[in-house]
Design an enzyme around this catalytic site. Structure first.
Site, PDB file in Angstrom:
ATOM      1  CG  LEU A  89      33.286  42.265  49.480  1.00  0.00           C
ATOM      2  CD1 LEU A  89      32.926  43.586  48.826  1.00  0.00           C
ATOM      3  CD2 LEU A  89      33.827  41.313  48.440  1.00  0.00           C
ATOM      4  CB  SER A  90      37.382  37.922  52.022  1.00  0.00           C
ATOM      5  OG  SER A  90      38.057  36.704  51.778  1.00  0.00           O
ATOM      6  CD  GLU A  91      32.253  36.795  48.790  1.00  0.00           C
ATOM      7  OE1 GLU A  91      33.434  36.982  48.425  1.00  0.00           O
ATOM      8  OE2 GLU A  91      31.392  37.692  48.790  1.00  0.00           O
ATOM      9  CD  GLN A 106      26.125  41.588  50.262  1.00  0.00           C
ATOM     10  OE1 GLN A 106      26.501  42.103  49.217  1.00  0.00           O
ATOM     11  NE2 GLN A 106      26.324  42.128  51.447  1.00  0.00           N
ATOM     12  CG  PHE A 107      23.639  38.332  45.673  1.00  0.00           C
ATOM     13  CD1 PHE A 107      22.291  38.325  45.305  1.00  0.00           C
ATOM     14  CD2 PHE A 107      24.161  39.487  46.228  1.00  0.00           C
ATOM     15  CE1 PHE A 107      21.496  39.450  45.495  1.00  0.00           C
ATOM     16  CE2 PHE A 107      23.369  40.608  46.422  1.00  0.00           C
ATOM     17  CZ  PHE A 107      22.035  40.593  46.051  1.00  0.00           C
ATOM     18  CG  HIS A 139      23.692  40.386  42.048  1.00  0.00           C
ATOM     19  ND1 HIS A 139      24.739  40.709  41.220  1.00  0.00           N
ATOM     20  CD2 HIS A 139      23.899  41.073  43.196  1.00  0.00           C
ATOM     21  CE1 HIS A 139      25.540  41.571  41.837  1.00  0.00           C
ATOM     22  NE2 HIS A 139      25.052  41.805  43.035  1.00  0.00           N
TER      23      HIS A 139
HETATM   24  C1  TPP Z   1      32.978  39.049  45.706  1.00  0.00           C
HETATM   25  C2  TPP Z   1      31.785  39.902  45.999  1.00  0.00           C
HETATM   26  N1  TPP Z   1      31.094  39.701  47.142  1.00  0.00           N
HETATM   27  C3  TPP Z   1      30.003  40.457  47.434  1.00  0.00           C
HETATM   28  C4  TPP Z   1      29.607  41.444  46.591  1.00  0.00           C
HETATM   29  C5  TPP Z   1      28.354  42.258  46.887  1.00  0.00           C
HETATM   30  N2  TPP Z   1      28.670  43.657  47.191  1.00  0.00           N
HETATM   31  C6  TPP Z   1      28.504  44.639  46.273  1.00  0.00           C
HETATM   32  S1  TPP Z   1      28.891  46.139  46.869  1.00  0.00           S
HETATM   33  C7  TPP Z   1      29.285  45.509  48.375  1.00  0.00           C
HETATM   34  C8  TPP Z   1      29.749  46.414  49.475  1.00  0.00           C
HETATM   35  C9  TPP Z   1      31.089  46.971  49.181  1.00  0.00           C
HETATM   36  O1  TPP Z   1      31.483  47.806  50.234  1.00  0.00           O
HETATM   37  P1  TPP Z   1      32.785  48.674  50.105  1.00  0.00           P
HETATM   38  O2  TPP Z   1      33.926  47.825  49.618  1.00  0.00           O
HETATM   39  O3  TPP Z   1      32.956  49.361  51.416  1.00  0.00           O
HETATM   40  O4  TPP Z   1      32.466  49.708  48.950  1.00  0.00           O
HETATM   41  P2  TPP Z   1      31.389  50.873  48.900  1.00  0.00           P
HETATM   42  O5  TPP Z   1      30.073  50.232  48.581  1.00  0.00           O
HETATM   43  O6  TPP Z   1      31.365  51.565  50.227  1.00  0.00           O
HETATM   44  O7  TPP Z   1      31.862  51.747  47.765  1.00  0.00           O
HETATM   45  C10 TPP Z   1      29.095  44.138  48.404  1.00  0.00           C
HETATM   46  C11 TPP Z   1      29.337  43.280  49.583  1.00  0.00           C
HETATM   47  C12 TPP Z   1      30.359  41.626  45.401  1.00  0.00           C
HETATM   48  N3  TPP Z   1      30.043  42.554  44.507  1.00  0.00           N
HETATM   49  N4  TPP Z   1      31.438  40.847  45.135  1.00  0.00           N
END
Ligand code: TPP
Length: 320
Positions: free
Chosen positions: A58-60, A82-83, A129
């Site tokens: 999770l790192s744009e 993702q958004f 979003h």
């Molecule tokens: C900077 C950023 N990118 C994308 C998202 C969208 N997003 C929300 S929840 C999620 C998944 C997170 O997965 P994880 O860190 O494994 O946590 P879990 O949902 O399993 O608690 C993503 C990609 C976000 N909230 N913030």
């Protein structure tokens, strides 16, 4: 010819192009086994494997940076953010690197990268979003910005974007993802980048709208002698098609769901002021969102330009 929604059309474009060109790789958060947050990449991991469909951390910033490196080295990455509200972490990579690799290397390297991201409001999701900040990217020389307005244009524009030698930001109007189905041919076709489409011919007023605003605009002008233009590529903008229309109609309304101030409507209005002001019968009118952060769902209907607001603008310019 199959009737597809926009999710299916984009998926088909990716699937066909991955089969045709083995340099194409897809990367992003949950694009693999999960098939992406809106299931746009569904089935690609199963068909092409983990070397070509990559789940990322999770790192744009890392997604964009890795994709830029791949592009410069001869691959054809299609990265998903993702958004659009999460793209700002990748802004530095796109502006400071992707956009200027061609000029920085005096043409020795290019950056054939596509960043896809769902954008725009009306899906009742929380903050970040529902962003529509396309103008930030249109301001950056070296980036192309493309917005499809339906399944057919989504497939043709995406294939053109993937084959373009320079970086393209491909903005997918989230509200349209599953809203309409259109006939989408299987197999190869592209729609040229930088070329607008006249969606509806008319003689009394030109209305420019893109993404999910296009559909509302078409509803709003029903019964009026309005010419509707869908730019499809916001940068570089097809000024010729716009100016030819405005010289004919003498009136212009611009509709966008982004905030008014410094939105792309300002640039379009300035172009018309410079190139066609003597053809105008009266002021250009912009219909846009107010200059506030995107609100939560309860206020969304007040925030986004409505059919009624667009129609009121058309009626107003027709009085000139
Ligand atoms: C900077 C950023 N990118 C994308 C998202 C969208 N997003 C929300 S929840 C999620 C998944 C997170 O997965 P994880 O860190 O494994 O946590 P879990 O949902 O399993 O608690 C993503 C990609 C976000 N909230 N913030």
């Amino acid at each position: 010819m199959p009737q597809l929604n926009m999710v299916q059309a984009i998926n088909l474009a990716l699937r066909e192009e991955m089969a045709r060109d083995n340099r194409l790789v897809v990367l992003g958060e949950d694009v693999g086994r999960d098939g992406g947050v809106f299931r746009v990449t569904e089935g690609l991991f199963e068909q092409f494997g983990g070397d070509r469909v990559m789940d990322t951390p999770l790192s744009e910033s890392a997604i964009a940076g890795a994709a830029i490196g791949m592009a410069v080295c001869g691959m054809r990455p299609v990265a998903e953010i993702q958004f659009m509200g999460f793209i700002y972490a990748a802004f530095d990579q796109l502006v400071a690197h992707a956009a200027r690799i061609r000029t920085r290397s005096r043409g020795r390297f290019t950056c054939p990268l596509v960043i896809r991201t769902p954008y725009g409001g009306g899906i009742k999701a929380p903050e970040l979003h529902e962003e529509s900040t396309e103008a930030l990217f249109c301001h950056v020389p070296g980036l192309k910005v493309v917005v499809p307005s339906g399944p057919y244009s989504a497939k043709g524009l995406l294939l053109a974007a993937i084959r373009d030698p320079d970086p393209v930001l491909f903005l997918e109007p989230t509200r349209l993802y599953r809203l309409v189905k259109e006939e989408v041919p299987e197999g190869d076709y592209t729609l040229p980048l930088g070329t607008a489409r006249i969606v509806r011919q008319g003689g009394a007023v030109t209305v420019v709208a893109w993404g999910s605003m296009l559909q509302r605009t078409i509803q709003a002008v029903e019964g009026y002698d309005a010419e509707v233009i869908d730019p499809m590529t916001l940068a570089p903008f097809d000024g010729e098609t716009l100016l030819a229309s405005v010289r004919k109609t003498g009136r212009l309304v611009i509709v966008h769901e982004a905030p008014l101030t410094c939105g792309l409507g300002a640039e379009i209005a300035a172009t018309v002021a410079e190139e066609a002001i003597l053809h105008l019968r009266g002021p250009v009118v912009r219909v846009a969102a107010p200059d506030v952060p995107v609100p939560l769902a309860r206020l969304m209907d007040r925030y986004l330009p409505s059919v009624e607001r667009i129609q009121a603008a058309v009626k107003e310019v027709l009085t000139y």
